[in-house]
Design a protein around this motif. Structure first.
Motif, short mmCIF file in Angstrom:
data_model
loop_
_atom_site.label_atom_id
_atom_site.label_comp_id
_atom_site.label_asym_id
_atom_site.label_seq_id
_atom_site.Cartn_x
_atom_site.Cartn_y
_atom_site.Cartn_z
N PHE A 210 0.89 -1.43 0.36
CA PHE A 210 -0.24 -0.08 -0.29
C PHE A 210 1.05 0.96 -0.14
CE2 PHE A 210 -3.05 -3.24 1.26
CZ PHE A 210 -4.18 -2.26 0.78
N ASP A 211 2.06 1.40 0.84
CA ASP A 211 2.70 2.51 0.87
C ASP A 211 3.59 2.70 -0.42
OD1 ASP A 211 2.21 2.77 3.24
OD2 ASP A 211 4.88 1.75 3.67
N LYS A 212 3.85 1.98 -1.61
CA LYS A 212 4.21 2.44 -3.12
C LYS A 212 3.47 2.36 -3.72
CE LYS A 212 6.82 -0.96 -5.04
NZ LYS A 212 7.50 -2.63 -5.20
N ALA A 213 1.76 2.06 -3.51
CA ALA A 213 0.17 2.46 -4.38
C ALA A 213 0.29 4.18 -3.59
CB ALA A 213 -0.46 1.65 -4.30
N GLU A 214 0.41 4.29 -2.50
CA GLU A 214 0.39 5.80 -1.99
C GLU A 214 0.89 6.75 -2.01
OE1 GLU A 214 -1.78 7.65 2.09
OE2 GLU A 214 0.03 6.07 2.04
N ARG A 215 2.56 5.84 -2.99
CA ARG A 215 3.65 6.82 -2.33
C ARG A 215 3.22 7.47 -4.42
NH1 ARG A 215 8.93 7.90 -1.06
NH2 ARG A 215 10.22 8.69 -2.65
N ALA A 216 2.99 6.31 -5.42
CA ALA A 216 2.90 6.62 -6.34
C ALA A 216 1.80 7.61 -6.69
CB ALA A 216 2.29 5.72 -7.49
N ALA A 217 0.72 7.66 -6.24
CA ALA A 217 -0.57 8.17 -6.13
C ALA A 217 -0.48 9.63 -5.85
CB ALA A 217 -1.73 7.88 -5.24
N ILE A 218 0.77 9.54 -4.97
CA ILE A 218 0.44 11.37 -4.85
C ILE A 218 1.67 12.39 -5.48
CG2 ILE A 218 2.27 12.51 -2.74
CD1 ILE A 218 0.80 10.72 -0.79
N ASN A 219 2.29 10.96 -6.03
CA ASN A 219 3.43 11.68 -7.14
C ASN A 219 3.29 12.20 -8.25
OD1 ASN A 219 6.06 12.22 -5.35
ND2 ASN A 219 6.56 9.36 -5.29
N ALA A 223 2.90 15.60 -9.58
CA ALA A 223 3.64 16.05 -10.75
C ALA A 223 1.85 17.26 -11.62
CB ALA A 223 3.46 14.72 -11.58
N ARG A 224 0.64 16.81 -11.70
CA ARG A 224 -0.18 17.27 -12.32
C ARG A 224 -0.39 18.55 -12.31
NH1 ARG A 224 -3.08 12.21 -11.32
NH2 ARG A 224 -3.10 10.40 -13.11
N ALA A 225 -0.26 18.36 -10.54
CA ALA A 225 -0.47 19.94 -10.42
C ALA A 225 0.85 20.95 -10.49
CB ALA A 225 -0.46 20.26 -7.96
N GLY A 226 2.06 20.62 -10.70
CA GLY A 226 3.07 21.63 -10.85
C GLY A 226 3.86 21.41 -9.60
N GLY A 227 3.63 20.51 -8.95
CA GLY A 227 4.05 20.42 -7.76
C GLY A 227 3.46 21.17 -6.12
N ASN A 228 2.36 22.07 -6.94
CA ASN A 228 1.46 22.87 -5.37
C ASN A 228 0.34 21.40 -4.84
OD1 ASN A 228 -1.41 24.32 -4.17
ND2 ASN A 228 -0.19 25.46 -5.43
N VAL A 229 1.38 21.58 -3.43
CA VAL A 229 1.32 20.63 -2.09
C VAL A 229 -0.25 20.78 -2.07
CG1 VAL A 229 1.00 19.54 0.17
CG2 VAL A 229 3.06 20.45 -1.55
N SER A 230 -1.14 21.83 -2.08
CA SER A 230 -2.89 22.35 -1.30
C SER A 230 -3.43 21.33 -2.52
CB SER A 230 -2.86 23.15 -1.44
OG SER A 230 -2.26 24.18 -0.31
N GLU A 231 -2.94 22.21 -4.12
CA GLU A 231 -3.86 21.97 -5.12
C GLU A 231 -4.10 19.68 -5.70
OE1 GLU A 231 -4.13 22.19 -10.82
OE2 GLU A 231 -2.69 23.68 -9.08
N ALA A 232 -2.81 19.76 -4.87
CA ALA A 232 -2.69 18.14 -5.21
C ALA A 232 -2.79 17.11 -4.24
CB ALA A 232 -1.16 17.71 -5.54
N ALA A 233 -3.68 17.84 -2.81
CA ALA A 233 -4.36 17.93 -1.89
C ALA A 233 -5.76 17.51 -2.47
CB ALA A 233 -3.81 18.51 -0.55
N ARG A 234 -6.14 18.41 -2.96
CA ARG A 234 -7.73 18.06 -3.35
C ARG A 234 -7.69 17.82 -4.35
NH1 ARG A 234 -6.51 24.48 -3.11
NH2 ARG A 234 -6.14 24.26 -5.27
#
Length: 257
Positions: A210-219, A223-234
């Motif tokens: 699950f850690d690998k899957a979660e890491r991939a999803a977050i990355n 990437a889609r948010a251009g590194g913006n954590v807030s946008e990625a969290a949304r």
């Protein structure tokens, strides 16, 4: 296969047609589906029976480029006297098998020469072009079978092999070419048992499960948010604070904001 092969056959014929060679595509039974040959060489090919609808299986013609290639499911060069029937010993044939989306044999690509002075060296050169074109047809056929999937290229010892994997939106492998199956130790033919792409081609070190899957999803979200954590969290449907906690736990980008 025939429709997808047409441009590849045209390109191969442009390379070899002026040297007395014809380009043929067959089905998995050795029946000729398509022929490209110069007008001046057509009579010779017709006399040999190298025409659409002709059966060039080993059962019909004995050892020959098309039939032997299909029978042994490998590339072959059958040069003049190597043919079984005396009537076929005037030709040289260079062939490569074509495999379908599930690793099954679906046809063969053949270049046959009407030249009496065809050399073994020239045969090998043509054989390399035939093999490359067959792999191109195989790749096009595979992509057409999985139009919604991402297509990944797997590592393989054979440089010119079509080592392709089809991966769905969940990163599950749903298809593999014959060469990819061989390289990755999968069954030679038939449907691929669905499995995570990371299990098949990923590295073993680092987070697993699950850690690998979660890491991939977050990355991916970052990437889609251009590194913006807030946008990625949304995008992931979680709070910014939760996002930071998960990133810290997984050791992801400490300089992101």
């Amino acid at each position: 296969m025939v429709a997808l092969a047409m441009p590849k056959l045209d390109a191969l014929y442009q390379l070899v047609g002026s040297s007395g060679c014809g380009v043929l595509l067959t089905d998995a039974e050795g029946v000729v589906l398509d022929l490209r040959v110069a007008a001046g060489d057509l009579a010779t090919f017709e006399a040999w029976g190298l025409t659409p609808g002709a059966d060039w299986s080993e059962a019909s013609e004995g050892t020959n480029g098309i039939g032997t290639c299909i029978s042994e499911a490998r590339r072959v060069i059958i040069h003049r006297e190597d043919h079984f029937h005396a009537r076929n010993t005037a030709m040289s044939c260079m062939d490569a098998p074509i495999f379908g989306a599930e690793g099954e044999l679906i046809g063969a690509l053949d270049v046959s020469s009407a030249r009496a002075d065809q050399t073994a060296g020239f045969n090998r050169l043509i054989a390399a072009m035939v093999a490359q074109t067959a792999r191109q047809i195989e790749a096009e056929t595979f992509r057409a079978a999985f139009p919604e999937a991402r297509i990944l290229v797997a590592d393989a010892e054979e440089r010119d092999a079509a080592t392709l994997l089809a991966v769905n939106g969940d990163d599950i492998v749903i298809g593999a070419t014959r060469a990819a199956r061989k390289a990755l130790g999968l069954a030679a033919s038939g449907p691929v048992r669905p499995m995570p792409a990371s299990d098949l081609i990923g590295r073993s070190e680092g987070p697993a499960g699950f850690d690998k899957a979660e890491r991939a999803a977050i990355n991916r979200a970052l990437a889609r948010a251009g590194g913006n954590v807030s946008e990625a969290a949304r995008e992931l449907g979680i709070g910014r604070a939760t996002m930071y906690r998960r990133m810290k736990r997984l050791g992801i980008g400490e300089n992101l904001s």
